[in-house]
Write a protein that holds these residues in place. Structure first.
Motif, PDB file in Angstrom:
ATOM      1  N   UNK A  83       0.831  -1.208   0.000  1.00 35.29           N
ATOM      2  CA  UNK A  83       0.000   0.000   0.000  1.00 35.29           C
ATOM      3  C   UNK A  83       0.867   1.261   0.000  1.00 35.29           C
ATOM      4  N   UNK A  84       1.974   1.229   0.718  1.00 35.40           N
ATOM      5  CA  UNK A  84       2.901   2.369   0.708  1.00 35.40           C
ATOM      6  C   UNK A  84       3.474   2.583  -0.689  1.00 35.40           C
ATOM      7  N   UNK A  85       3.826   1.477  -1.362  1.00 39.50           N
ATOM      8  CA  UNK A  85       4.394   1.583  -2.707  1.00 39.50           C
ATOM      9  C   UNK A  85       3.365   2.106  -3.705  1.00 39.50           C
ATOM     10  N   UNK A  86       2.125   1.687  -3.564  1.00 36.43           N
ATOM     11  CA  UNK A  86       1.047   2.171  -4.434  1.00 36.43           C
ATOM     12  C   UNK A  86       0.900   3.681  -4.275  1.00 36.43           C
ATOM     13  N   UNK A  87       0.937   4.146  -3.033  1.00 39.78           N
ATOM     14  CA  UNK A  87       0.804   5.570  -2.737  1.00 39.78           C
ATOM     15  C   UNK A  87       2.000   6.362  -3.259  1.00 39.78           C
ATOM     16  N   UNK A  88       3.213   5.834  -3.009  1.00 38.62           N
ATOM     17  CA  UNK A  88       4.439   6.558  -3.353  1.00 38.62           C
ATOM     18  C   UNK A  88       4.664   6.670  -4.853  1.00 38.62           C
ATOM     19  N   UNK A  89       4.377   5.593  -5.576  1.00 36.36           N
ATOM     20  CA  UNK A  89       4.762   5.543  -6.989  1.00 36.36           C
ATOM     21  C   UNK A  89       3.621   5.767  -7.965  1.00 36.36           C
ATOM     22  N   UNK A  90       2.384   5.763  -7.445  1.00 37.66           N
ATOM     23  CA  UNK A  90       1.201   5.970  -8.298  1.00 37.66           C
ATOM     24  C   UNK A  90       1.144   4.927  -9.431  1.00 37.66           C
ATOM     25  N   UNK A  91       1.165   3.658  -9.037  1.00 39.72           N
ATOM     26  CA  UNK A  91       1.129   2.583 -10.032  1.00 39.72           C
ATOM     27  C   UNK A  91      -0.182   2.625 -10.807  1.00 39.72           C
ATOM     28  N   UNK A  92      -0.109   2.160 -12.050  1.00 40.82           N
ATOM     29  CA  UNK A  92      -1.292   2.135 -12.912  1.00 40.82           C
ATOM     30  C   UNK A  92      -1.869   0.725 -13.053  1.00 40.82           C
ATOM     31  N   UNK A  93      -1.116  -0.293 -12.624  1.00 46.12           N
ATOM     32  CA  UNK A  93      -1.594  -1.675 -12.714  1.00 46.12           C
ATOM     33  C   UNK A  93      -1.152  -2.459 -11.488  1.00 46.12           C
ATOM     34  N   UNK A  94      -2.010  -3.370 -11.062  1.00 48.83           N
ATOM     35  CA  UNK A  94      -1.757  -4.140  -9.844  1.00 48.83           C
ATOM     36  C   UNK A  94      -2.166  -5.597 -10.060  1.00 48.83           C
ATOM     37  N   UNK A  95      -1.248  -6.445 -10.527  1.00 47.21           N
ATOM     38  CA  UNK A  95      -1.564  -7.868 -10.648  1.00 47.21           C
ATOM     39  C   UNK A  95      -1.479  -8.545  -9.278  1.00 47.21           C
ATOM     40  N   UNK A  96      -2.382  -9.496  -9.030  1.00 51.71           N
ATOM     41  CA  UNK A  96      -2.353 -10.186  -7.752  1.00 51.71           C
ATOM     42  C   UNK A  96      -3.187 -11.449  -7.771  1.00 51.71           C
ATOM     43  N   UNK A  97      -3.101 -12.198  -6.699  1.00 55.14           N
ATOM     44  CA  UNK A  97      -3.953 -13.370  -6.503  1.00 55.14           C
ATOM     45  C   UNK A  97      -5.071 -12.968  -5.544  1.00 55.14           C
ATOM     46  N   UNK A  98      -6.187 -13.693  -5.526  1.00 52.13           N
ATOM     47  CA  UNK A  98      -7.327 -13.286  -4.691  1.00 52.13           C
ATOM     48  C   UNK A  98      -6.986 -13.049  -3.221  1.00 52.13           C
ATOM     49  N   UNK A  99      -6.130 -13.886  -2.642  1.00 48.94           N
ATOM     50  CA  UNK A  99      -5.793 -13.695  -1.228  1.00 48.94           C
ATOM     51  C   UNK A  99      -5.028 -12.394  -0.999  1.00 48.94           C
ATOM     52  N   UNK A 100      -4.309 -11.916  -1.999  1.00 45.91           N
ATOM     53  CA  UNK A 100      -3.603 -10.652  -1.881  1.00 45.91           C
ATOM     54  C   UNK A 100      -4.592  -9.485  -1.809  1.00 45.91           C
ATOM     55  N   UNK A 101      -5.613  -9.530  -2.665  1.00 45.60           N
ATOM     56  CA  UNK A 101      -6.624  -8.465  -2.627  1.00 45.60           C
ATOM     57  C   UNK A 101      -7.369  -8.491  -1.290  1.00 45.60           C
ATOM     58  N   UNK A 102      -7.611  -9.686  -0.765  1.00 44.60           N
ATOM     59  CA  UNK A 102      -8.272  -9.786   0.530  1.00 44.60           C
ATOM     60  C   UNK A 102      -7.389  -9.192   1.623  1.00 44.60           C
ATOM     61  N   UNK A 103      -6.075  -9.476   1.583  1.00 43.73           N
ATOM     62  CA  UNK A 103      -5.149  -8.947   2.585  1.00 43.73           C
ATOM     63  C   UNK A 103      -5.079  -7.423   2.533  1.00 43.73           C
ATOM     64  N   UNK A 104      -5.117  -6.848   1.326  1.00 41.47           N
ATOM     65  CA  UNK A 104      -5.121  -5.389   1.198  1.00 41.47           C
ATOM     66  C   UNK A 104      -6.405  -4.805   1.775  1.00 41.47           C
ATOM     67  N   UNK A 105      -7.525  -5.469   1.526  1.00 42.75           N
ATOM     68  CA  UNK A 105      -8.807  -5.014   2.094  1.00 42.75           C
ATOM     69  C   UNK A 105      -8.791  -5.055   3.613  1.00 42.75           C
TER      70      UNK A 105
END
Length: 568
Positions: free
Chosen positions: A299-321
């Protein structure tokens, strides 16, 4: 396999539905000219120059700087006498060393072999021996080097090349790592079989360009459980990898826009290897890479770098939530999230899209397909619960599970088989396994699917995961789909357990949402079973703190079955 595998068998006269109902922003029927991995890399490096390719914990590496490293790795390996066909292993997390070693080994004409950093000594030894790996790249990390040293002693491995994480970090962070993370590093032994990464690349980079036949020469040996059980090395040619990178790139309607992708999925896995590494290099984008997934750091990296794409597995999206920091994270630059590796629960997709404003696109692939077979469109009709339409140049058919030479009637479920330029050459030293998995120029997946009127594919289940209840077949995913509708259920897995009367019966295992941990398994079962057919009803619902997961974080049904068998 070659592009000729795209040809449909003689008995299949109906034109593919994707010729008239294709929702990706490109043509379905495409040819991908042969291209080697070094050609793909150096074309982008020449085009992008000083533009950033890698952001590693805040340190930027340009295309030109990375290309210099790639050339020097290639030269260093050739100076060791290595070249065409020699196997070079990567026992590395997501670090800049991986990128240089991966493309550098291929530029020297060698074949890369990916190994998970989580492998035990026995697992790594087995795959080193099976692949004939001669040289292994790793890091001076306590989690890696001791394992690699043991393998060096007990296998035919000839040499280790050892890098330092501290050397890849920005100045301040490098000092912090040396001062406070010393216990996480191991000193490189004084052994003539062990070379430091810095010594390997201490040259002018003037390597000899290997003569590569993209359709024939193996760029990558990628180990997989495959569709027939034991781990096998999928032989992925240069053309397999570059074609799949081009296929994935062409379904992105905005690939010419700013391209910055979060590389937290492990590069040693084929999903990230194609969708993060090769696709981004092909497109001239930037990778923001982290050594491993951690929700806060991501989440820090998403904020810092303003990524435009985020590949992941379902458990990763759950962990971010689940992480409170998500409330303070700016997701506005994010164009698309690509979910793969496992079925994406509809509730997770819905919640993540609502929280972030980003679209989550579900896709599907196999190690044997170099990564990607199909995906939902980034824009337009996105069908939740499906894996979308095939990527360009990929032909999918459904065949009878018992007789794969027989196509199933339209609308009926069948085993998914496919062909295309991304289909592997075969399994390393396993012609017996090739005979099981290839049928009439197509690759059998072991997955049961259906194709709807729009040409969207829905995975029903894996053939080997089906539960035999009396004379009926139960698909675990169908029961899990209902379980996810319960407001207390966060994760769910259903497996078959022995039943003296029916042969097998379904049994469910769940983890619970925060604040719902007092909900009993019996209560969930009483809620669940009335919604199921009699043969689908579970004999128990077990609540657990966690469910087993694979190396990339997807729920692991195989491991759960093993745990249950050991408990009996």
């Amino acid at each position: 396999m070659t592009d000729s595998a795209m040809l449909a068998p003689e008995h299949d006269d109906a034109p593919p539905i994707w010729t008239t109902h294709y929702n990706h922003p490109t043509q379905w029927d495409q040819f991908f000219a042969p291209m080697s991995m070094p050609d793909m890399f150096f074309r982008s490096a020449g085009r992008k120059g000083e533009a950033p390719l890698i952001d590693f914990m805040g340190r930027k590496y340009s295309y030109a700087e990375t290309a210099s490293g790639v050339c020097r790795v290639a030269k260093g390996l050739q100076d060791m006498g290595l070249g065409k066909g020699d196997r070079i292993g990567l026992f590395l997390p997501n670090v800049p060393h991986y990128v240089a070693a991966y493309y550098g080994a291929m530029a020297a004409g060698c074949t890369v072999v990916n190994f998970s950093p989580l492998y035990t000594v026995d697992e790594l030894t087995h795959q080193v021996e099976d692949s004939g790996t001669q040289v292994l790249f790793t890091l001076s990390a306590a989690a890696l080097l001791p394992t690699a040293l043991e393998v060096l002693e007990k296998s035919s491995l000839e040499r280790l090349i050892v890098g330092s994480v501290a050397g890849a970090l920005p100045g301040g962070k490098s000092l912090f790592y040396r001062l406070f993370k010393g216990k996480e590093t191991v000193k490189k032994p004084d052994d003539e079989r062990i070379t430091s990464f810095s010594t390997l690349i201490d040259n002018d980079g003037a390597f000899h360009r290997a003569s590569i036949r993209p359709d024939q020469d193996i760029a990558l040996l990628q180990y997989t459980g495959g569709t027939t059980g034991t781990p096998k090395g999928a032989m992925l040619t240069h053309q397999n990898l570059t074609a799949n990178a081009r296929q994935v790139n062409r379904i992105d309607p905005d690939h010419d826009a700013e391209d910055r992708i979060l590389g937290v999925l492990p590069f040693f896995h084929v999903f990230a290897n194609t969708c993060v590494l090769n696709r981004t290099v092909l497109n001239g984008g930037e990778m923001v890479i982290l050594p491993r997934f951690d929700a806060v750091q991501a989440l820090k990296a998403i904020d810092r770098t303003k990524v435009t794409a985020l590949p992941g597995v379902p458990t990763m999206y759950q962990a971010l939530l689940d992480n409170p920091r998500i409330e303070q994270t700016n997701f506005s630059p994010l164009r698309a999230c690509i979910s793969g590796g496992a079925p994406l629960p509809a509730e997770v997709k819905k919640k993540f899209e609502a929280k972030t404003g980003a679209k989550v696109v579900e896709g599907y692939g196999l190690t044997e397909s170099s990564g990607v077979v199909s995906a939902n469109p980034y824009e337009g009709l996105n069908k939740s619960g499906t894996i979308g339409q095939p990527v360009p140049g990929t032909l999918v058919r459904l065949v009878d599970k018992e007789d794969p030479n027989k196509e199933v009637p339209k609308g009926e479920p069948g085993e998914i088989i496919f062909s295309g330029p991304q289909v592997m050459k075969g399994y390393w030293n396993r012609p017996d396994a090739d005979e099981e998995v290839f049928i009439n120029g197509y690759l059998r997946t072991g997955d049961v699917g259906q194709i709807d009127e729009d040409g969207y594919i829905r995975i029903v289940d894996r053939i080997k995961d089906m539960i035999a209840v009396g004379g009926f077949k139960v698909f675990p995913s169908e029961v899990e789909k209902v379980l996810y509708q319960h407001d207390a259920v966060k994760e769910a897995l259903v497996i078959g357990v022995a039943d003296e009367y029916r042969g097998e019966s379904p049994k469910a295992f769940v983890t619970l949402e925060e604040g719902k941990t007092e909900v009993a398994g019996d209560a969930i079962m009483q809620w669940l079973n009335p919604q199921l057919g009699k043969h689908e009803r579970v004999v128990d619902v077990v609540t657990r703190d966690e469910l087993p997961k694979t190396l990339i974080g997807k729920l692991d049904r195989k491991a759960l079955r093993a745990e249950e068998a050991d408990a009996v």
